[in-house]
Design a protein around this motif. Structure first.
Motif, PDB file in Angstrom:
ATOM      1  N   ILE A  94       0.994  -0.954   0.062  1.00  0.00           N
ATOM      2  CA  ILE A  94      -0.145  -0.345   0.312  1.00  0.00           C
ATOM      3  C   ILE A  94       0.909   1.600  -0.191  1.00  0.00           C
ATOM      4  O   ILE A  94       1.958   1.336   0.853  1.00  0.00           O
ATOM      5  CB  ILE A  94      -1.106  -0.102   0.695  1.00  0.00           C
ATOM      6  N   LEU A  95       1.105   1.938  -1.361  1.00  0.00           N
ATOM      7  CA  LEU A  95       1.931   2.764  -0.726  1.00  0.00           C
ATOM      8  C   LEU A  95       1.606   3.795  -0.092  1.00  0.00           C
ATOM      9  O   LEU A  95       0.342   4.482   0.590  1.00  0.00           O
ATOM     10  CB  LEU A  95       1.550   3.930  -2.494  1.00  0.00           C
ATOM     11  N   LEU A  96       2.434   4.551   0.540  1.00  0.00           N
ATOM     12  CA  LEU A  96       2.183   5.323   1.628  1.00  0.00           C
ATOM     13  C   LEU A  96       1.597   6.799   0.598  1.00  0.00           C
ATOM     14  O   LEU A  96       1.240   8.415   1.481  1.00  0.00           O
ATOM     15  CB  LEU A  96       3.268   6.063   2.740  1.00  0.00           C
ATOM     16  N   GLY A  97       2.663   7.126   0.032  1.00  0.00           N
ATOM     17  CA  GLY A  97       1.874   8.730  -0.745  1.00  0.00           C
ATOM     18  C   GLY A  97       3.278  10.086  -0.330  1.00  0.00           C
ATOM     19  O   GLY A  97       3.772   9.530   0.238  1.00  0.00           O
ATOM     20  N   GLU A 366      -7.752   2.557   3.866  1.00  0.00           N
ATOM     21  CA  GLU A 366      -9.131   3.613   4.556  1.00  0.00           C
ATOM     22  C   GLU A 366      -7.876   4.877   5.535  1.00  0.00           C
ATOM     23  O   GLU A 366      -8.404   5.674   6.283  1.00  0.00           O
ATOM     24  CB  GLU A 366      -9.642   2.811   4.627  1.00  0.00           C
ATOM     25  N   LEU A 367      -7.441   3.155   6.846  1.00  0.00           N
ATOM     26  CA  LEU A 367      -6.996   3.637   7.895  1.00  0.00           C
ATOM     27  C   LEU A 367      -5.912   4.666   7.398  1.00  0.00           C
ATOM     28  O   LEU A 367      -5.717   5.582   8.160  1.00  0.00           O
ATOM     29  CB  LEU A 367      -6.363   2.426   9.270  1.00  0.00           C
ATOM     30  N   LEU A 368      -5.385   4.279   6.349  1.00  0.00           N
ATOM     31  CA  LEU A 368      -3.658   5.559   6.655  1.00  0.00           C
ATOM     32  C   LEU A 368      -4.335   6.694   5.451  1.00  0.00           C
ATOM     33  O   LEU A 368      -3.251   7.757   6.035  1.00  0.00           O
ATOM     34  CB  LEU A 368      -2.785   4.732   5.337  1.00  0.00           C
ATOM     35  N   GLN A 369      -5.533   6.974   5.547  1.00  0.00           N
ATOM     36  CA  GLN A 369      -5.702   8.115   4.963  1.00  0.00           C
ATOM     37  C   GLN A 369      -5.654   9.256   6.606  1.00  0.00           C
ATOM     38  O   GLN A 369      -5.428  10.276   6.388  1.00  0.00           O
ATOM     39  CB  GLN A 369      -7.246   8.032   4.631  1.00  0.00           C
ATOM     40  N   ASP A 370      -5.963   8.485   7.789  1.00  0.00           N
ATOM     41  CA  ASP A 370      -5.643   9.356   8.849  1.00  0.00           C
ATOM     42  C   ASP A 370      -3.728   9.699   9.165  1.00  0.00           C
ATOM     43  O   ASP A 370      -3.132   8.765   9.182  1.00  0.00           O
ATOM     44  CB  ASP A 370      -6.130   8.503   9.724  1.00  0.00           C
ATOM     45  N   ASP A 371      -3.882  11.298   9.214  1.00  0.00           N
ATOM     46  CA  ASP A 371      -1.827  11.051   9.432  1.00  0.00           C
ATOM     47  C   ASP A 371      -1.162   9.875  10.665  1.00  0.00           C
ATOM     48  O   ASP A 371      -0.620  10.007  10.397  1.00  0.00           O
ATOM     49  CB  ASP A 371      -2.094  12.917   9.382  1.00  0.00           C
TER      50      ASP A 371
END
Ligand SMILES: Cc1cc2nc3c(=O)[nH]c(=O)nc-3n(C[C@H](O)[C@H](O)[C@H](O)COP(=O)(O)OP(=O)(O)OC[C@H]3O[C@@H](n4cnc5c(N)ncnc54)[C@H](O)[C@@H]3O)c2cc1C
Length: 497
Positions: A94-97, A366-371
């Motif tokens: 999952i790319l961290l972006g 989705e969870l990684l949308q949270d900073d």
């Protein structure tokens, strides 16, 4: 085979305070850490020549701070390109972006070159590196350890930095529990026609069952991932034909690969030594923990093992180590290794195929949308979240963690903490230097010109915060640096402002 000294058998002369088995990144880093403090060291390495090609394509996270804290980051980085790692960094695919830009660091220093540089550094500090010596036996007694190989050698302590198949671990009778391989990964560094490499997304393409990375001199590293075949014979040499067949099976294409310069296999087996210490024998690096190299935490973890053990062994040999200091190597580094296994096992699941895994990846995305979650994962994969127990100290967000990059105003001007740590001693930053009088022989005291809530700040030689903002740093000094020298004047607690 482990063996006991027979009665009457001649005890061999001690060749060094510490013998290290294995001249990989961990062993070489540990050798330098010990030499920095004047400990005599011999590194025994079975390979007669350094490997021309080796596993890691680079290192990142805390390993870079560690190199900086020993003055090695600038020379080791010379000539290497800056990588936009935030573009490629991932957790289990999952790319961290771009939101991780500036929070992730990666040095594309290949392992073979890293080992050359570390070996030169260790030798310059006075470490002896004996190549062509394969350790096949060991025996320990109350005074030291005898190592058996081409000729018997004796030292006061032995550290096995001899990789995942560690002979030292087996000889010391240390268990290595964990999980069996479920995946077989085959890799080759090969040439591909330029047009083919270009078609594969400019040389960097993550494929469903493997991946490809463009390297130097027209080479690419291609890796395939398949289920681990039951009863597979891993001792058979890896061939180009085996890689080609695997590419055909996994990707359904025939890639015109040629001129292989390195062919290998690895698995997702994940194991950890049940003890990092057995008497006078210690384990560090891959000898103590193996896992899928997802996100490349291996060198970093081995380097932190070396940083943790080096000063503690040196303090013990110098005679000032407080009771139990050497045992904190296991109590601090075993949980750190366990976290790496947890992270890489989780990533191995996320990298799998099938609908349920796709759902898990979606949820993680989705969870990684949270900073806060994103930063937490960033700290995990970079080894910034290893918090060691600092007994008796008031809680503080930084306590026990690797010290953050700091600059201190001193009478001689602004100094970075990383520079202050280069001699390999603990550092106390304070406005009241007299408090540390009894420990001056083991400690660098830096008098801060400005008052900060973080001062006094005690940083151990391995860069971890041992006391922060506590007006009296002396209990922490005694915990880590032992008894103060008696003849130096001490300041009473009630004199502290
Ligand atoms: C394909 C792949 C890619 C990887 N990519 C990365 C990455 O990008 N970043 C990263 O950080 N990590 C990566 N890793 C992991 C990394 O390579 C290892 O974690 C690292 O090599 C561990 O270093 P070490 O010094 O502990 O052990 P090793 O590098 O295994 O060194 C052990 C040394 O001990 C010697 N030895 C063994 N037995 C004996 C004996 N009996 N007597 C004497 N000498 C002996 C060996 O010859 C060797 O030189 C990757 C691993 C693989 C397989």
């Amino acid at each position: 085979m482990s063996r006991m000294m027979k009665e009457g058998e001649q005890m061999d002369a001690e060749i060094a305070d510490v013998v290290i088995v294995g001249a990989g990144p961990t062993g070489l880093m540990l050798a330098s850490e010990l030499r920095l403090r004047g400990v005599s060291v011999v590194v025994l390495e079975r390979l007669t020549e350094p490997p021309g090609s080796a596993k890691a394509l680079g290192l990142g996270g805390r390993a870079l701070d560690t190199l900086d804290q020993r003055g090695l980051l600038a020379p080791f980085s010379a000539g290497l390109p800056e990588l936009d790692i935030a573009r490629h960094a991932h957790f289990g695919g999952i790319l961290l972006g771009p939101r991780m830009a500036g929070r992730l660091r990666f040095l594309p220093l290949r392992q073979a070159r890293l080992e050359q540089l570390l070996e030169a550094h260790a030798r310059a500090l006075g470490a002896e590196i004996r190549r062509g010596y394969e350790v096949t036996g060991l025996a320990q007694d109350e005074a030291g350890v005898t190592v058996y190989g081409p000729s018997p050698l004796r030292a006061r302590y032995l550290v096995g930095c001899d990789g995942g198949h560690s002979a030292v671990r087996k000889l010391a009778g240390i268990g290595f529990p964990g999980t069996e391989p479920t995946a077989l990964l085959r890799l080759g560094e090969v040439r591909l026609p330029a047009a083919t490499a270009q078609q594969l997304d400019g040389g960097r393409l993550r494929l469903p069952f493997g991946f490809l990375v463009a390297l130097d001199a027209g080479y690419v590293r291609i890796t395939t991932k398949e289920d681990y075949p039951p009863g597979f014979d891993r001792t058979a040499p890896m061939t180009l034909a085996e890689l080609q067949d695997s590419v055909q099976r996994t990707l359904g294409i025939s890639l015109p690969m040629s001129e292989p310069r390195w062919l290998s296999r690895y698995t997702d087996a994940s194991r950890q030594a049940e003890r990092y210490r057995a008497g006078r024998v210690f384990l560090a690096g891959d000898a103590a923990h193996i896992h899928l190299p997802a996100g490349g935490p291996g060198i970093n973890t081995g380097m932190q093992d070396a940083m943790n053990l080096g000063w503690k062994l040196a303090a013990t040999l110098a005679g000032w180590a407080p009771d139990g200091l050497l045992d904190t190597y296991h109590s601090e580094r075993h949980p750190a290794g366990r976290r790496v296994l947890m992270s890489t096992r989780a990533q191995a699941v996320l990298l799998g195929a099938g609908e349920p895994v796709a759902a898990l990846r979606e949820l993680f995305g989705e969870l990684l949308q949270d900073d806060a979650t994103l930063h937490r994962i960033g700290d995990l994969i970079q080894g910034f979240d290893n918090r060691y127990d600092m007994p008796g100290q008031p809680a503080h967000p930084l306590l026990g963690l690797p010290a953050p990059p700091l600059t201190v105003e001193t009478a001689a001007g602004a100094r970075r903490l990383a520079e202050l740590l280069r001699p390999g001693r603990a550092v106390l930053i304070t406005t009241q230097p007299e408090l540390a009088a009894g420990w001056r022989d083991r400690l660098d005291v830096v008098t801060a010109q400005t008052t900060e809530p973080l001062w006094p700040l005690l940083v151990r030689p391995d860069g971890h915060v041992a006391s922060v903002g506590n007006p009296d740093p002396r209990p922490a000094l005694a915990t880590w640096l032992g008894t103060p020298r008696a003849h130096e004047p001490q300041v009473a607690l009630d004199q502290i402002s």
